[in-house]
Scaffold this active site. Structure first.
Site, mmCIF file in Angstrom:
data_model
loop_
_atom_site.group_PDB
_atom_site.id
_atom_site.type_symbol
_atom_site.label_atom_id
_atom_site.label_comp_id
_atom_site.label_asym_id
_atom_site.label_seq_id
_atom_site.Cartn_x
_atom_site.Cartn_y
_atom_site.Cartn_z
ATOM 1 N N ARG A 1 40.822 63.610 104.381
ATOM 2 C CA ARG A 1 41.674 62.438 104.624
ATOM 3 C C ARG A 1 42.492 62.042 103.387
ATOM 4 O O ARG A 1 43.581 61.489 103.520
ATOM 5 C CB ARG A 1 40.819 61.265 105.109
ATOM 6 C CG ARG A 1 40.425 61.416 106.567
ATOM 7 C CD ARG A 1 39.535 60.302 107.045
ATOM 8 N NE ARG A 1 39.503 60.231 108.498
ATOM 9 C CZ ARG A 1 38.741 59.407 109.196
ATOM 10 N NH1 ARG A 1 37.937 58.566 108.580
ATOM 11 N NH2 ARG A 1 38.785 59.405 110.515
ATOM 12 N N LYS B 1 27.854 62.995 123.733
ATOM 13 C CA LYS B 1 27.961 62.200 124.962
ATOM 14 C C LYS B 1 29.323 62.268 125.643
ATOM 15 O O LYS B 1 30.339 62.480 124.987
ATOM 16 C CB LYS B 1 27.703 60.727 124.623
ATOM 17 C CG LYS B 1 26.280 60.448 124.218
ATOM 18 C CD LYS B 1 26.166 58.981 123.893
ATOM 19 C CE LYS B 1 24.713 58.596 123.639
ATOM 20 N NZ LYS B 1 24.627 57.189 123.258
ATOM 21 N N GLY C 1 35.491 64.360 112.899
ATOM 22 C CA GLY C 1 34.967 64.777 111.598
ATOM 23 C C GLY C 1 34.212 66.097 111.631
ATOM 24 O O GLY C 1 34.447 66.977 110.803
ATOM 25 N N GLY D 1 37.988 58.908 116.801
ATOM 26 C CA GLY D 1 38.187 57.927 117.869
ATOM 27 C C GLY D 1 39.665 57.696 118.164
ATOM 28 O O GLY D 1 40.066 57.593 119.322
HETATM 29 C C1 3PG Z 1 36.836 56.645 111.672
HETATM 30 O O1 3PG Z 1 36.336 57.291 110.765
HETATM 31 O O2 3PG Z 1 36.572 56.843 112.865
HETATM 32 C C2 3PG Z 1 37.897 55.645 111.319
HETATM 33 O O3 3PG Z 1 38.034 55.527 109.940
HETATM 34 C C3 3PG Z 1 37.608 54.302 111.957
HETATM 35 O O4 3PG Z 1 36.384 53.796 111.519
HETATM 36 P P1 3PG Z 1 35.598 52.772 112.435
HETATM 37 O O5 3PG Z 1 35.158 53.539 113.660
HETATM 38 O O6 3PG Z 1 34.450 52.261 111.604
HETATM 39 O O7 3PG Z 1 36.548 51.662 112.821
#
Ligand code: 3PG
Ligand code: MG
Length: 400
Positions: free
Chosen positions: A41, A203, A356, A379
């Site tokens: 990132r 999931k 990730g 997400g």
């Molecule tokens: C992530 O790594 O999914 C983003 O940086 C968002 O983080 P969060 O899900 O804690 O809002």
């Protein structure tokens, strides 16, 4: 899809000495000895940082790290990230011990054109996640212009993601944000076919809307990981002690029925690596889904599945992959995921990966440069592909 404002709209030539607040997503894994374990990132944000610094802007970087829930917590300090960024950028990166107030203001006052500062974790203030106006006001007052480059956090309507750009009319998407929206948008536009999605992870929950939105566009749907267990269970297989979502069996059945109705080919695991104990495996075997011994649980896809999936990936002209196919964090149960990463390198079309663990697998396999687009959003990329408007993207659209 509406057009995004880009750095070019900020008129780079006029930015010298201008304070630019840059929202980045430096939410990266940190080791116990305070080192950045995956700098993807950071690396992906470098083009925006370099371009702004090169134009003589005073670059003010802000990010969250983890979920410290509004409290200062040394475990979630961005200080180690500043050190890593310093190394990557090859020039001094300052660090401010708070993202607002005198501590931040004092550091910024001392900065000259082309200098870079990273502010401490935004989420040390509960007001960040609540997008409290007074806090957004304080952040916005640090700068004269805004660049949004935190695609990974664009699904969060937080102060630094929406409140600040709402207050700074001179704003734009950073290079990473623009690249993410372009690449993911391509999947929702007119993707070259066959279009395949490979979905894994523990999931179905959290991926249903993405699946729903992609399904009518897909020629091939490949399912692995824990979420495939729910589909296999929906088909009547008894998977022993394997994890699945009993309350999602209907969802799984419905998705399979609709895929069949429109001729989308669905590939589910044909064989599973099962083990007696994930923490301390004594017995690990590969079996067909109808032969999972009682008490054993699926932890990876088997060799036959890997072969079938690899062949399908090799046929795709467009591909999206999110989520590991096994318990990736516990080798040797990362083997299926790693092999898929290898297979992806052979995919002749445009491939996009997100999440990730998926990105980590592709990097470990050494094939990241063969991927069309490696999304920094987990997400956020799923929500984007679910067809949702991400607040952190919408606020950077032209004409708003
Ligand atoms: C992530 O790594 O999914 C983003 O940086 C968002 O983080 P969060 O899900 O804690 O809002
Ligand atoms: Mg997340």
């Amino acid at each position: 899809m509406a057009d995004l404002l880009t750095l070019d709209d900020l008129d780079l030539a006029s930015l010298s000495g201008t304070r630019v607040f840059v929202r980045v997503d430096f939410n990266v894994p940190i080791s116990d000895d305070h080192r950045v374990m995956d700098a993807t990132r950071l690396e992906e944000a470098l083009p925006t940082i370099r371009e702004l610094a090169g134009a003589g802007a005073i670059v003010i970087l802000a990010s969250h790290l983890g979920r410290p829930k509004g409290k200062r917590d040394a475990l979630y300090s961005l200080r180690p990230v500043a050190a890593e960024l310093d190394r990557l950028l090859g020039k001094g990166v300052r660090f401010a011990g708070d993202c607002v107030g005198e501590e931040a203001e004092a550091v910024i006052r001392e900065m000259g054109p082309g200098e870079v500062v990273l502010l401490e974790n935004l989420r040390f203030h509960a007001a960040e996640e609540k997008n409290e106006p007074a806090f957004a006001e304080q952040l916005a007052a640090l700068a004269e212009a805004y660049a949004g480059d935190a695609f990974g956090a664009a699904h969060r309507a937080h102060a630094s993601v929406v409140g600040v750009p709402e207050r700074l009319p001179r704003k734009a998407a950073g290079r990473l944000m623009a690249r993410e929206v372009e690449a993911l948008g391509r999947l929702l536009g007119e993707p070259e076919r066959p279009f395949a999605a490979l979905l894994g992870g523990a999931k179905i929950e959290g991926k249903i809307d993405t699946l729903e939105n992609l399904l009518p566009r897909l020629d091939l749907l490949l399912l692995g990981g824990g979420m495939a267990n729910t589909f296999l269970a929906a088909l009547g297989f008894d998977l022993g002690a394997s994890l699945f979502e009993p309350d999602r069996l209907d969802v799984a059945r419905d998705i399979l029925a609709r895929a069949r109705a429109r001729g989308t080919e669905v590939l589910l695991p044909r064989d599973l690596v099962v083990t007696d104990d994930l923490e301390n495996p004594q017995r690990t075997i590969t079996v067909a889904p109808e032969r999972v011994p009682a008490g054993m649980k699926a932890v990876d896809v088997g060799a036959e599945t890997r072969k079938a999936f690899a062949a399908a990936v090799g046929r795709a002209r467009t591909l999206f992959w999110n989520g590991p196919l096994g318990v990736f964090e516990k080798p040797p149960f990362d083997a299926g995921t790693r092999e898929m990463a290898q297979a992806l390198a052979a995919c002749p079309g445009f491939s996009v990966i997100g999440g990730g663990e998926t990105v980590a697998a592709v990097k470990q396999a050494g094939v990241a440069d063969k991927i069309g687009h490696v999304s920094t959003g987990g997400g956020a990329s799923l929500e984007f592909l679910a067809g949702r408007t991400l607040p952190g993207v919408a606020v950077l659209e032209k004409g708003r």
